[in-house]
Design a protein around this motif. Structure first.
Motif, short mmCIF file in Angstrom:
data_model
loop_
_atom_site.label_atom_id
_atom_site.label_comp_id
_atom_site.label_asym_id
_atom_site.label_seq_id
_atom_site.Cartn_x
_atom_site.Cartn_y
_atom_site.Cartn_z
N UNK A 34 0.15 -1.65 0.21
CA UNK A 34 0.12 -0.25 -0.48
C UNK A 34 1.14 1.27 0.00
N UNK A 35 2.04 1.01 0.53
CA UNK A 35 2.61 2.68 0.01
C UNK A 35 4.85 1.84 -0.78
N UNK A 36 4.95 1.43 0.02
CA UNK A 36 6.12 1.40 -0.67
C UNK A 36 6.18 0.88 -2.29
N UNK A 37 5.01 -0.33 -2.49
CA UNK A 37 4.85 -0.24 -4.16
C UNK A 37 4.01 1.01 -4.80
N UNK A 38 3.79 1.94 -4.44
CA UNK A 38 3.31 3.18 -5.29
C UNK A 38 4.15 4.19 -5.11
N UNK A 39 4.77 3.65 -3.83
CA UNK A 39 6.03 5.56 -4.07
C UNK A 39 7.00 5.02 -4.49
N UNK A 40 8.02 3.95 -4.47
CA UNK A 40 8.34 3.58 -5.88
C UNK A 40 8.32 3.88 -7.24
N UNK A 41 6.35 3.06 -7.77
CA UNK A 41 6.31 3.62 -8.92
C UNK A 41 6.10 4.42 -9.23
N UNK A 42 6.43 5.39 -8.00
CA UNK A 42 5.91 7.21 -8.26
C UNK A 42 6.93 7.43 -8.76
N UNK A 43 8.21 6.71 -8.16
CA UNK A 43 9.45 7.65 -8.69
C UNK A 43 10.06 6.89 -10.01
N UNK A 44 9.70 5.56 -10.27
CA UNK A 44 9.79 5.26 -11.39
C UNK A 44 9.88 6.63 -12.55
N UNK A 45 7.89 6.11 -12.52
CA UNK A 45 7.55 6.92 -13.18
C UNK A 45 7.76 8.44 -13.61
N UNK A 46 8.43 9.20 -12.61
CA UNK A 46 9.13 10.90 -12.14
C UNK A 46 10.32 10.87 -13.64
N UNK A 47 11.51 9.27 -12.69
CA UNK A 47 12.41 9.00 -13.89
C UNK A 47 12.26 8.60 -14.64
N UNK A 48 11.69 7.86 -15.36
CA UNK A 48 11.55 7.79 -16.93
C UNK A 48 10.26 8.52 -17.48
N UNK A 49 9.28 9.01 -16.89
CA UNK A 49 8.20 10.23 -17.61
C UNK A 49 8.82 11.71 -18.06
#
Length: 421
Positions: A34-49
């Motif tokens: 609920x927290x680590x995975x979405x937050x890691x996903x958000x960090x990945x999305x920022x980096x990639x976008x």
């Protein structure tokens, strides 16, 4: 009485330790899902976008007014994705350092888009100043924003890895207490058999069976949760890291290639950085390249196929890149642009996007890797959910079993105590 009290305390202590362990383990797993995975996903999305936006903007700049509308839409989508991911990261920031990094990126994003828009405006007016603004925009992303985004991403992946290790740890204390409790129950039953000439004590037998069942339930549930957690790490987050690194390096190569043409004859530094990105992707005899690393971690056929498809398109891109460099070195700028974008600037009235430009090939590589990233993320989320589900009702069941064990001990020993009164 002392034996009775000791056995009851051991049973209850085993239950309390097991309850604490299950609740802690569930809390960690829920936090991962609920927290680590979405937050890691958000960090990945920022980096990639941000990387994708930079690569798309530089490629579109080369084609000018002839750039496909889809490229502009892709750039806008990247900016929207980055803004949304930053909002998610800000809401879930676990510490001040993360919040500061997110705030920094949030403040720089409109600065970047303003520079890109200014570059496009000057380019449409035929002014060379547009190239300067584009280089400044790209420099802002590559030199300031991407390093921060990369650190944000790596910090979150490190936190995620720590949480996964915690969730997979062995329940040492409850297992040790349970073994001691079982041993004590067996010893007391042997003692009673020798002193009372009774073969069985029903209460202690029930207590032994209940304690053993509680330990087995805890062990199997914890092992099941750990197995799903490890599978999610191996087939999800570990693959995700390798795939994201490959995708970012590909986008870096595309940006450097486009900027080498924007520089119009003075782009050697950009070409050098393109070759550095190429070396990271392909590797050499001593170092494993990003493509090979991603493929090694991708155990599923569908993900392997995506990585192989990306690598195949990359090889075609390299051939086209060689043609581009030849035309640029020979001073045939329009032909170089055509190879890079598919647009013939010398015939703008009939210009159209041709198949097989390096821009299109770069998009194919990125999209294949993006699909592989999505597959890895889905596997991680699925196993994270299954790991949490593996602990459902375990705490309640264990509490009931140890209470049964404590009650059975009391009932079994009470009869023997009355015999001595």
């Amino acid at each position: 009485m002392a034996v009775l009290a000791g056995l009851v305390v051991l049973c209850l202590a085993t239950g309390l330790a097991a309850l604490a362990d299950v609740q802690h383990r569930r809390g960690v797993l829920v936090g991962v899902a609920d927290r680590s995975s979405p937050l890691a996903g958000a960090a990945v999305s920022v980096y990639q976008s941000l990387s994708d936006a930079d690569a798309t903007a530089t490629g579109s700049f080369l084609a000018g007014d002839q750039a496909p509308a889809a490229e502009r839409q892709r750039y806008l989508h990247d900016i929207t994705e980055a803004a949304s991911a930053l909002s998610t990261a800000a809401a879930g920031a676990p510490d001040v350092r993360t919040a500061t990094r997110v705030a920094e990126l949030t403040a720089q994003l409109p600065m970047y888009t303003s520079l890109v828009d200014t570059a496009r405006t000057y380019s449409r007016q035929g002014l060379s100043l547009g190239a300067a603004y584009l280089r400044e925009a790209s420099g802002l992303v590559r030199e300031r924003m991407l390093p921060v985004a990369q650190q944000l991403y790596r910090d979150e992946m490190a936190r995620l890895g720590t949480a996964q290790e915690d969730a997979a740890s062995t329940a040492v204390l409850p297992l040790l207490l349970g073994i001691v409790a079982l041993g004590a129950l067996v010893v007391v039953q042997i003692y009673l058999r020798r002193t009372t000439n009774r073969v069985f004590n029903a209460g202690l037998l029930v207590a032994t069976a209940a304690t053993f069942a509680a330990l087995m339930w805890l062990g199997f549930a914890s092992a099941n949760a750990a197995e799903h957690n490890e599978t999610g790490r191996r087939d999800g987050s570990a693959q995700l890291e390798a795939l994201v690194e490959a995708r970012i390096t590909v986008l870096t190569a595309r940006s450097e290639e486009a900027l080498s043409l924007v520089a119009r004859g003075s782009g050697k530094s950009y070409e050098d950085r393109f070759q550095q990105a190429r070396a990271r992707l392909d590797g050499d005899g001593a170092t494993l390249g990003s493509f090979a690393a991603a493929r090694d971690r991708a155990g599923q056929p569908e993900t392997v196929a995506k990585v192989d498809g990306a690598r195949s398109s990359w090889q075609v891109w390299l051939d086209k890149h060689g043609q581009l460099r030849t035309f640029d070195a020979d001073g045939d700028y329009n032909r170089a642009i055509q190879v890079a974008t598919g647009v013939d600037l010398a015939h703008t009235d009939t210009a159209k996007v041709a198949d097989g430009s390096t821009g299109q090939l770069a998009a194919q590589v990125v999209d294949q890797l993006s699909a592989a990233v999505g597959q890895a993320q889905a596997r991680f989320d699925d196993h994270a959910g299954q790991a949490t589900s593996a602990l459902d009702a375990v705490d309640v069941g264990i509490v009931l079993l140890v209470l049964l064990a404590a009650g059975a001990v009391t009932a079994g020993m009470a009869a023997r105590i009355r015999e001595y009164r």
